[in-house]
Enzyme design. Structure first.
Site, PDB file in Angstrom:
ATOM      1  N   ASN A 243      -6.128   2.844  11.096  1.00  0.00           N
ATOM      2  CA  ASN A 243      -5.355   1.689  11.554  1.00  0.00           C
ATOM      3  C   ASN A 243      -5.105   1.678  13.055  1.00  0.00           C
ATOM      4  O   ASN A 243      -4.879   0.632  13.639  1.00  0.00           O
ATOM      5  CB  ASN A 243      -4.017   1.617  10.817  1.00  0.00           C
ATOM      6  CG  ASN A 243      -3.264   2.921  10.833  1.00  0.00           C
ATOM      7  OD1 ASN A 243      -3.774   3.960  10.416  1.00  0.00           O
ATOM      8  ND2 ASN A 243      -2.037   2.904  11.319  1.00  0.00           N
TER       9      ASN A 243
ATOM     10  N   ALA B 236       0.822  -1.213   0.000  1.00  0.00           N
ATOM     11  CA  ALA B 236       0.000   0.000   0.000  1.00  0.00           C
ATOM     12  C   ALA B 236       0.856   1.263   0.000  1.00  0.00           C
ATOM     13  O   ALA B 236       0.461   2.270  -0.584  1.00  0.00           O
ATOM     14  CB  ALA B 236      -0.930  -0.001   1.202  1.00  0.00           C
TER      15      ALA B 236
ATOM     16  N   GLN C 254      -7.166  -1.004   5.788  1.00  0.00           N
ATOM     17  CA  GLN C 254      -7.731  -1.660   6.970  1.00  0.00           C
ATOM     18  C   GLN C 254      -9.194  -2.084   6.791  1.00  0.00           C
ATOM     19  O   GLN C 254      -9.760  -2.695   7.688  1.00  0.00           O
ATOM     20  CB  GLN C 254      -7.619  -0.730   8.187  1.00  0.00           C
ATOM     21  CG  GLN C 254      -6.187  -0.403   8.584  1.00  0.00           C
ATOM     22  CD  GLN C 254      -5.459  -1.574   9.238  1.00  0.00           C
ATOM     23  OE1 GLN C 254      -6.079  -2.542   9.698  1.00  0.00           O
ATOM     24  NE2 GLN C 254      -4.138  -1.494   9.274  1.00  0.00           N
TER      25      GLN C 254
ATOM     26  N   CYS D 115       4.073   1.437  13.908  1.00  0.00           N
ATOM     27  CA  CYS D 115       5.138   2.411  13.606  1.00  0.00           C
ATOM     28  C   CYS D 115       5.375   3.297  14.818  1.00  0.00           C
ATOM     29  O   CYS D 115       6.492   3.461  15.276  1.00  0.00           O
ATOM     30  CB  CYS D 115       4.759   3.291  12.425  1.00  0.00           C
ATOM     31  SG  CYS D 115       3.946   2.396  11.129  1.00  0.00           S
TER      32      CYS D 115
HETATM   33  N1  PLP Z   1      -2.151   2.442   5.249  1.00  0.00           N
HETATM   34  C1  PLP Z   1      -2.611   1.876   6.380  1.00  0.00           C
HETATM   35  C2  PLP Z   1      -3.892   2.358   6.979  1.00  0.00           C
HETATM   36  C3  PLP Z   1      -1.885   0.861   6.997  1.00  0.00           C
HETATM   37  O1  PLP Z   1      -2.350   0.306   8.120  1.00  0.00           O
HETATM   38  C4  PLP Z   1      -0.662   0.424   6.405  1.00  0.00           C
HETATM   39  C5  PLP Z   1       0.149  -0.614   7.048  1.00  0.00           C
HETATM   40  O2  PLP Z   1       0.435  -0.554   8.211  1.00  0.00           O
HETATM   41  C6  PLP Z   1      -0.249   1.032   5.207  1.00  0.00           C
HETATM   42  C7  PLP Z   1      -1.013   2.033   4.668  1.00  0.00           C
HETATM   43  C8  PLP Z   1       1.013   0.599   4.510  1.00  0.00           C
HETATM   44  O3  PLP Z   1       0.835  -0.679   3.956  1.00  0.00           O
HETATM   45  P1  PLP Z   1       2.030  -1.557   3.383  1.00  0.00           P
HETATM   46  O4  PLP Z   1       2.617  -2.264   4.554  1.00  0.00           O
HETATM   47  O5  PLP Z   1       1.397  -2.518   2.427  1.00  0.00           O
HETATM   48  O6  PLP Z   1       2.983  -0.639   2.693  1.00  0.00           O
END
Ligand code: PLP
Length: 360
Positions: free
Chosen positions: A142, A68, A170, A307
């Site tokens: 998230n 993503a 999510q 994170c």
């Molecule tokens: N957007 C949201 C809401 C997420 O929870 C995450 C992953 O933690 C991401 C984007 C990023 O996803 P990816 O790990 O596939 O790069």
């Protein structure tokens, strides 16, 4: 080990693993090769693309990416490449993949953050900036699980001539994706698929510049040899989510009720109803979350987002809903889903409550 960190990532579904295996062994051919083995791999990619698209609105195309984060970068950078001074707005509770990319692209233009209420939801009539090229609002947050009014915000952005990007990482495979966005970002590993693959859904007619130049794969938008195994795993996970959607939703609802009763003494962060119920972000006054986590090494859970957990920084999401830095350090995030049992939730609650009681 009890795994309660479904927003960070989800266990790989056995069906997704089985779908990947042939393409890691005898089906190793390059899906862009014209010979028979290559065409078989390309056919597997096409099946996966259709399986991923089946959970998305009609009238768009699916571009596979590495995840993503890449999909979001492609959406923001690719759609605004021709704007000398791009004007971007995003909700204050977006994932860093959206906020950091938007702020980076808006260095030569303007960036505006849309506030959320104490309930963790953007008001559907939130004020939008006068000049707007792109609005980005996530579907399900998230950290706190709140659901945003995507259809309303998309319509209002489009009425101003702007594009609308929805980070549906999510929600995809868990709740229905609203119609309205011009671009939707997805990640396989949040729906029991493999890590290292995601997708950007792009509405027909939306023009993008590529981020990665080269052989012109993925309709000229994302060069590089695709992994048929990762595509097949993503596709199988999406097909399984579609088949199991009612059973998964019922299971999550039952776990939510169990968890709410087991954590009765805690305050829930974010709206209780306008949220995905597989996410429970809880607060208890006086709690030292870092100590709690080090005392409970047999439970995988998180403080805020994965994170923010590692960085020691106050979560921007918890700040946006009005928590002080001290209150934000009193919060835990529990995430559960398809492979979590009621027993897991009850045992974890017993251990977490006992460790918290011992502290306070
Ligand atoms: N957007 C949201 C809401 C997420 O929870 C995450 C992953 O933690 C991401 C984007 C990023 O996803 P990816 O790990 O596939 O790069």
């Amino acid at each position: 080990m009890i795994y309660l960190d479904y927003q960070a990532t989800t266990p790989l579904a056995p069906e997704a693993l089985a779908a990947m295996q042939p393409w890691l062994a005898s089906g190793f051919a390059n899906p862009h090769s014209p010979h028979r083995l290559g065409r078989a791999a390309a056919a597997a990619v096409d099946v996966a693309r259709d399986q991923v698209a089946a959970l998305l609105p009609p009238g768009g195309r699916v571009i596979f990416t590495s995840g993503a984060s890449e999909a979001i970068n492609l959406a923001i950078k690719g759609s605004l490449a021709s704007r000398p001074r791009p004007a971007i707005a995003a909700s204050a509770i977006e994932h860093a993949a959206v906020l950091d990319t938007a702020r980076f692209v808006a260095r030569s233009g303007a960036f505006h953050a849309l506030p959320v209420g104490g309930d963790g939801v953007v008001a559907p009539d939130a004020e939008l900036p006068e000049a707007l090229d792109l609005l980005a609002v996530m579907h399900v947050n998230n950290e706190i699980g709140t659901i945003q009014p995507i259809a309303d915000l998309a319509a209002r952005a489009q009425a101003k001539g702007a594009l609308f990007l929805c980070d549906a990482v999510q929600s995809y495979g868990r709740i229905a994706i609203p119609h309205g966005p011009d671009m939707i970002a997805l990640s396989a590993h949040k729906i029991h698929g493999p890590k290292g693959i995601g997708a950007l859904w792009v509405r027909e007619g939306v023009e993008l510049e590529p981020l990665i130049h080269g052989g012109g794969q993925e309709q000229g938008l994302r060069s590089g040899t695709l992994s048929p195994a990762l595509c097949a795993g993503f596709g199988a996970a999406a097909a399984l989510a579609a088949r199991q959607s009612q059973a998964d939703a019922d299971h999550v609802e039952a776990l939510w009720r169990t968890a709410r009763a087991a954590f009765a003494g805690w305050t829930l962060n974010g709206d209780a109803d306008r949220r995905y119920h597989g996410n429970m972000n809880l607060r208890r006054e006086g709690l030292d979350v870092a100590r709690l986590m080090s005392n409970l090494r047999d439970i995988a859970f998180s403080a805020g987002s994965a994170c923010a957990s590692g960085s020691g920084r106050t979560s921007h999401v918890l700040s946006a809903i009005g928590l002080t830095s001290a209150q934000a350090k009193n919060c835990i995030r529990l995430g559960f889903g398809r492979y979590t049992s009621a027993d897991d939730v009850e045992s974890a609650a017993e251990m977490i409550n006992a460790a918290a009681d011992a502290q306070i």
